[in-house]
Design a protein around this motif. Structure first.
Motif, PDB file in Angstrom:
ATOM      1  N   VAL A  97       5.511  25.457 -26.377  1.00  0.00           N
ATOM      2  CA  VAL A  97       5.773  24.693 -25.163  1.00  0.00           C
ATOM      3  C   VAL A  97       7.274  24.456 -25.015  1.00  0.00           C
ATOM      4  N   ILE A  98       7.772  24.681 -23.799  1.00  0.00           N
ATOM      5  CA  ILE A  98       9.168  24.429 -23.479  1.00  0.00           C
ATOM      6  C   ILE A  98       9.211  23.215 -22.555  1.00  0.00           C
ATOM      7  N   THR A  99       9.663  22.084 -23.094  1.00  0.00           N
ATOM      8  CA  THR A  99       9.770  20.846 -22.310  1.00  0.00           C
ATOM      9  C   THR A  99      10.614  19.834 -23.066  1.00  0.00           C
ATOM     10  N   SER A 100      11.169  18.903 -22.326  1.00  0.00           N
ATOM     11  CA  SER A 100      11.846  17.759 -22.938  1.00  0.00           C
ATOM     12  C   SER A 100      11.082  16.471 -22.648  1.00  0.00           C
ATOM     13  N   ASP A 101       9.911  16.605 -22.070  1.00  0.00           N
ATOM     14  CA  ASP A 101       9.059  15.463 -21.757  1.00  0.00           C
ATOM     15  C   ASP A 101       8.426  14.955 -23.055  1.00  0.00           C
ATOM     16  N   ARG A 102       8.660  13.711 -23.381  1.00  0.00           N
ATOM     17  CA  ARG A 102       8.163  13.150 -24.645  1.00  0.00           C
ATOM     18  C   ARG A 102       6.645  13.128 -24.737  1.00  0.00           C
ATOM     19  N   VAL A 113       1.154  22.630 -32.005  1.00  0.00           N
ATOM     20  CA  VAL A 113       1.812  23.621 -31.164  1.00  0.00           C
ATOM     21  C   VAL A 113       3.307  23.320 -31.177  1.00  0.00           C
ATOM     22  N   ALA A 114       4.112  24.352 -31.382  1.00  0.00           N
ATOM     23  CA  ALA A 114       5.568  24.183 -31.436  1.00  0.00           C
ATOM     24  C   ALA A 114       6.112  23.784 -30.073  1.00  0.00           C
ATOM     25  N   VAL A 115       7.099  22.886 -30.103  1.00  0.00           N
ATOM     26  CA  VAL A 115       7.741  22.420 -28.875  1.00  0.00           C
ATOM     27  C   VAL A 115       9.245  22.661 -29.001  1.00  0.00           C
ATOM     28  N   ILE A 116       9.798  23.297 -27.980  1.00  0.00           N
ATOM     29  CA  ILE A 116      11.234  23.527 -27.921  1.00  0.00           C
ATOM     30  C   ILE A 116      11.775  22.723 -26.747  1.00  0.00           C
ATOM     31  N   PRO A 117      12.778  21.867 -26.994  1.00  0.00           N
ATOM     32  CA  PRO A 117      13.363  21.105 -25.885  1.00  0.00           C
ATOM     33  C   PRO A 117      13.955  22.038 -24.825  1.00  0.00           C
ATOM     34  N   SER A 118      13.830  21.652 -23.586  1.00  0.00           N
ATOM     35  CA  SER A 118      14.310  22.474 -22.477  1.00  0.00           C
ATOM     36  C   SER A 118      15.785  22.826 -22.617  1.00  0.00           C
ATOM     37  N   SER A 154      19.119  17.962 -51.681  1.00  0.00           N
ATOM     38  CA  SER A 154      18.260  18.796 -50.838  1.00  0.00           C
ATOM     39  C   SER A 154      17.335  17.873 -50.055  1.00  0.00           C
ATOM     40  N   ARG A 155      16.950  18.322 -48.883  1.00  0.00           N
ATOM     41  CA  ARG A 155      16.100  17.501 -48.030  1.00  0.00           C
ATOM     42  C   ARG A 155      14.990  18.392 -47.517  1.00  0.00           C
ATOM     43  N   ARG A 156      13.773  18.017 -47.788  1.00  0.00           N
ATOM     44  CA  ARG A 156      12.637  18.781 -47.295  1.00  0.00           C
ATOM     45  C   ARG A 156      12.438  18.497 -45.823  1.00  0.00           C
ATOM     46  N   LEU A 157      12.125  19.543 -45.091  1.00  0.00           N
ATOM     47  CA  LEU A 157      11.865  19.390 -43.668  1.00  0.00           C
ATOM     48  C   LEU A 157      10.418  18.970 -43.453  1.00  0.00           C
ATOM     49  N   SER A 158      10.219  18.184 -42.420  1.00  0.00           N
ATOM     50  CA  SER A 158       8.855  17.800 -42.065  1.00  0.00           C
ATOM     51  C   SER A 158       8.157  19.007 -41.439  1.00  0.00           C
ATOM     52  N   LYS A 159       6.835  18.944 -41.324  1.00  0.00           N
ATOM     53  CA  LYS A 159       6.092  20.032 -40.693  1.00  0.00           C
ATOM     54  C   LYS A 159       6.563  20.257 -39.267  1.00  0.00           C
ATOM     55  N   LYS A 160       6.833  19.166 -38.571  1.00  0.00           N
ATOM     56  CA  LYS A 160       7.307  19.252 -37.186  1.00  0.00           C
ATOM     57  C   LYS A 160       8.644  19.998 -37.123  1.00  0.00           C
ATOM     58  N   GLU A 161       9.570  19.655 -38.026  1.00  0.00           N
ATOM     59  CA  GLU A 161      10.875  20.308 -38.040  1.00  0.00           C
ATOM     60  C   GLU A 161      10.754  21.777 -38.433  1.00  0.00           C
ATOM     61  N   LYS A 162       9.898  22.081 -39.392  1.00  0.00           N
ATOM     62  CA  LYS A 162       9.682  23.480 -39.795  1.00  0.00           C
ATOM     63  C   LYS A 162       9.118  24.298 -38.643  1.00  0.00           C
ATOM     64  N   ARG A 163       8.145  23.720 -37.938  1.00  0.00           N
ATOM     65  CA  ARG A 163       7.520  24.412 -36.801  1.00  0.00           C
ATOM     66  C   ARG A 163       8.554  24.675 -35.697  1.00  0.00           C
ATOM     67  N   ALA A 164       9.395  23.669 -35.434  1.00  0.00           N
ATOM     68  CA  ALA A 164      10.418  23.816 -34.387  1.00  0.00           C
ATOM     69  C   ALA A 164      11.456  24.859 -34.784  1.00  0.00           C
ATOM     70  N   ARG A 165      11.885  24.858 -36.036  1.00  0.00           N
ATOM     71  CA  ARG A 165      12.867  25.864 -36.489  1.00  0.00           C
ATOM     72  C   ARG A 165      12.291  27.269 -36.448  1.00  0.00           C
ATOM     73  N   ALA A 166      11.045  27.408 -36.882  1.00  0.00           N
ATOM     74  CA  ALA A 166      10.405  28.736 -36.837  1.00  0.00           C
ATOM     75  C   ALA A 166      10.279  29.215 -35.402  1.00  0.00           C
ATOM     76  N   ALA A 167       9.921  28.304 -34.501  1.00  0.00           N
ATOM     77  CA  ALA A 167       9.784  28.673 -33.090  1.00  0.00           C
ATOM     78  C   ALA A 167      11.130  29.051 -32.502  1.00  0.00           C
ATOM     79  N   LEU A 168      12.188  28.318 -32.849  1.00  0.00           N
ATOM     80  CA  LEU A 168      13.528  28.639 -32.343  1.00  0.00           C
ATOM     81  C   LEU A 168      13.987  30.011 -32.814  1.00  0.00           C
ATOM     82  N   LYS A 169      13.671  30.354 -34.053  1.00  0.00           N
ATOM     83  CA  LYS A 169      14.062  31.673 -34.555  1.00  0.00           C
ATOM     84  C   LYS A 169      13.372  32.797 -33.785  1.00  0.00           C
TER      85      LYS A 169
END
Length: 171
Positions: A97-102, A113-118, A154-169
């Protein structure tokens, strides 16, 4: 991969379109669809762009195909947010999903589902339309390599952050 795009949310990134008449707004929508079409040719992904029709739309939801993309206008009295949520339920984890709507973001994240800010997607869209995509990927790879060699906690990423990074790639 199936991109579900909050149309007016993406259209308003870095622009003030609040005072446009209907002709200029239609022109801006068509220009965005052209940009998305060029991006789609590079990635070969399915895309659905959802626009609000709740204040001045049709009595029923309007769907049309433009340049291999599905364009949906929500019906009179229904916001695009509800249409996007319905699509997220239908497509499941194969969607992004591509949106910045919270509200939409929280809903999609609950559905895994991965969300990428607009704003971030708009940057990718601009880069691809200018054909600088390859140089951007090289810069990202260099930044990642630099990050690997740094010292510190080192800092472990949350599932949300991992999903967003994978989607951005993938974008």
């Amino acid at each position: 991969m199936h991109l579900i795009i909050d149309g007016y949310n993406l259209l308003h990134v870095n622009r003030s379109l609040t005072r446009l008449n209907s002709t200029l707004l239609r022109w801006e929508r068509d220009r965005l669809i052209d940009q998305l079409s060029a991006y789609q040719k590079l990635k070969s992904w399915a895309m659905t762009v959802v626009f609000d029709g709740w204040q001045g739309g049709w009595n029923t939801e309007k769907r049309e195909k433009k340049r291999e993309m599905e364009i949906i206008y929500s019906k009179l009295g229904e916001k695009a947010d509800e249409v996007i949520k319905r699509l997220v339920k239908e497509k499941g984890s194969e969607a992004m999903v591509i949106t910045s709507d919270r509200d939409i973001s929280r809903f999609a994240e609950r559905m895994d589902v991965a969300v990428i800010p607009s704003e971030q997607f708009f940057e990718k869209l601009e880069v691809s339309s200018n054909r600088f995509e390859e140089s951007l990927e090289e810069e990202e790879e260099e930044e990642e390599e630099k990050g690997i060699n740094t010292k510190g906690l080192s800092r472990r990423l949350s599932k949300k952050e991992k999903r967003a990074r994978a989607a951005l790639k993938k974008l």
